[in-house]
Design an enzyme around this catalytic site. Structure first.
Site, PDB file in Angstrom:
ATOM      1  N   HIS A   1       0.838  -1.226   0.000  1.00 30.37           N
ATOM      2  CA  HIS A   1       0.000   0.000   0.000  1.00 30.37           C
ATOM      3  C   HIS A   1       0.862   1.260   0.000  1.00 30.37           C
ATOM      4  CE1 HIS A   1      -3.329  -2.705   1.243  1.00 30.37           C
ATOM      5  NE2 HIS A   1      -2.397  -3.246   2.005  1.00 30.37           N
TER       6      HIS A   1
ATOM      7  N   SER B   1      14.666  22.246 -15.568  1.00 29.27           N
ATOM      8  CA  SER B   1      13.482  23.063 -15.792  1.00 29.27           C
ATOM      9  C   SER B   1      13.911  24.382 -16.410  1.00 29.27           C
ATOM     10  CB  SER B   1      12.771  23.308 -14.462  1.00 29.27           C
ATOM     11  OG  SER B   1      11.974  24.474 -14.538  1.00 29.27           O
TER      12      SER B   1
ATOM     13  N   LYS C   1      15.834  22.385 -10.280  1.00 33.14           N
ATOM     14  CA  LYS C   1      15.189  21.135 -10.663  1.00 33.14           C
ATOM     15  C   LYS C   1      16.093  20.166 -11.407  1.00 33.14           C
ATOM     16  CE  LYS C   1      10.643  21.124 -10.418  1.00 33.14           C
ATOM     17  NZ  LYS C   1       9.925  19.927 -10.299  1.00 33.14           N
TER      18      LYS C   1
ATOM     19  N   GLU D   1       9.589   9.010 -16.423  1.00 31.65           N
ATOM     20  CA  GLU D   1       8.213   9.466 -16.668  1.00 31.65           C
ATOM     21  C   GLU D   1       7.778   9.159 -18.102  1.00 31.65           C
ATOM     22  OE1 GLU D   1       7.422  13.533 -15.219  1.00 31.65           O
ATOM     23  OE2 GLU D   1       9.167  13.254 -13.942  1.00 31.65           O
TER      24      GLU D   1
END
Ligand code: ARG
Length: 458
Positions: A155, A276, A282, A289
């Site tokens: 979980h 970024s 970043k 992704e």
């Protein structure tokens, strides 16, 4: 420029030509198309359907076309309907009448069935190689991390301690099954459809077994209608690739979580991260992704193919031309993802102390603490309750179980003794799990040896 037209009195509508044509995408298997034709004429001559001389001329012509495309001296002309028309017309231009005999005893239906099979068969081999490279990269992490402790999750909540080797070994098993699935597909698809004609075979005395052996198939297919109408192997391949992508996507998801500012379990190498345009601090896990994102594309191809096939009567129908772009795209996508993902995990740094600390802080040893009580005669259900109270106490104080004094522990249960601390240390918790498949380093070594042997056997 068409291979047909005799029974037509009018030109086709320009839009129809464009809508109908497949050359912009089926030119991809020009090599396989020529290879199939070479085998076909070799068989035709052996059977006395073509003379030796005709065969020699055709082989010479086809070989020159192959060389010229390869060297860039001949460009595939996209005003032809498909790659089959282009190769045949170019052959006739080059060698004249003998070229007109190439298509004897053949239809574009069995020809395209063959070309697509030859093409995807090669791609299955490449996919297998890429999965092996990924398995090797995973195995390396396993070998180096049998004692790198980390929390295991259910979980997405910390559950029990395990090791990085154990976590990666789970993925080894998944990709091993993927590898085996690709082998199965190869075996099942490896029968040659050529010689099935349009749908009902031909009246020429073809030697289909001979053609099949020339093209390194295990034999000819057994039903001419099925041969030209079968795209099961594409559906199987798309399904296997969907499963590979699903595994890559789950793995990516974990890496994205592990790489987050909160977890900091891993650091993705600069070479596999992006920045970024506005936020200077970043460093984003874009590759993971994108792999996760591209998974949908491969699933889409599978659904699309299943849907295309579901209403088709036997035998060939033009709908089946739709098999190509989506299969090519799914193959390219899966190959790219496998390659990049392997690069990413091979260069990724693991923050071992952060992982171990995380395992320590999340009560991942609570089960082991309960087991300690059970080993001292407390029934499990009671032990569960006692440790539950201990966890509550710790949460309240902001400490972990091993930070409680023996007096504090004894106050909740007198059964605790000094040896509790050793019994619930990360090291003990992991080492005691030594049944096959568990994270204990000793048994993990066995699994690693097993995994190594598997890769060696390939
Ligand atoms: N371009 C076609 C395909 O990909 C080749 C077969 C065409 N056959 C036909 N009878 N029109 O399926």
């Amino acid at each position: 420029m068409k291979l047909w037209g005799g029974r037509f009195t009018k030109e086709t509508n320009q839009l129809v030509d464009e809508f109908n044509a497949s050359i912009t995408f089926d030119k991809r298997f020009w090599k396989q198309d020529i290879r199939g034709s070479l085998a076909h004429v070799t068989m035709l001559a052996k059977q006395g359907i073509l003379t030796e001389e005709e065969k020699e001329q055709i082989i010479k012509g086809l070989t020159s076309i192959r060389e010229d495309i390869e060297n860039g001296d001949l460009e595939i002309n996209e005003s032809y309907e498909d790659i089959h028309s282009f190769v045949e017309s170019t052959l006739i231009e080059r060698i004249g009448d003998a070229g007109k005999k190439l298509h004897t005893g053949r239809s574009r239906n069995d020809q395209v069935a063959l070309d697509m099979k030859l093409y995807t068969r090669d791609e299955v081999t490449i996919l297998k190689e890429l999965v092996i490279h990924l398995l090797e990269a995973i195995l390396k992490v396993m070998e180096e991390n049998t004692e790198t402790y980390m929390p295991g999750f259910t979980h997405l909540q910390k559950a029990q301690p395990l090791t990085l080797a154990h976590h990666f070994s789970a993925y080894f098993e998944m990709f091993k099954r993927d590898y085996e699935r690709l082998c199965d597909i190869y075996k099942r698809m490896n029968y040659c459809p050529l010689g099935s004609g349009a749908l009902a075979g031909t009246t020429y005395p073809l030697d289909r077994a001979y053609t099949a052996s020339l093209l390194e198939f295990d034999g000819p297919t057994m039903n001419s209608m099925d041969s030209v109408a079968d795209r099961d192997y594409l559906i199987e391949l798309l399904s296997a690739m969907s499963t590979i992508m699903m595994h890559l996507s789950r793995f990516s998801e974990e890496i994205i979580i592990w790489n987050s500012n909160e977890y900091r379990f891993v650091e993705i190498d600069d070479a596999y991260s992006t920045g970024s345009s506005i936020m200077p601090q970043k460093k984003n896990p874009d590759i993971a992704e994108l792999v996760r994102g591209k998974t949908g594309r491969v699933y889409g191809a599978l659904m699309s193919m299943l849907t295309t096939m579901k209403g088709l009567p036997l035998a060939y129908n033009k709908d089946m031309q739709e098999d190509k772009e989506l299969t090519f795209d799914a193959i390219d996508t899966t190959k790219g993802c496998l390659q990049l993902f392997t690069g990413m995990i091979s260069t990724m740094k693991f923050r071992k102390e952060v992982m171990a600390k995380s395992a320590m802080n999340g009560f991942t040893n609570a089960t082991d603490a309960a087991d300690y009580l059970v080993n001292h005669g407390v029934p499990f259900r009671d032990a569960h309750g006692i440790i539950g109270r201990i966890v509550l106490y710790c949460i309240d104080k902001g400490i972990c179980i091993e930070e409680m004094s023996l007096d504090e522990l004894k106050e909740i249960s007198p059964v605790f003794e000094e040896d509790i601390y050793d019994a619930i240390s990360l090291k003990t918790c992991v080492e005691k799990r030594m049944t096959i498949g568990a994270p204990g380093p000793k048994v993990m070594e066995e699994v690693i040896a097993n995994s190594k042997a598997f890769l060696k056997s390939l």
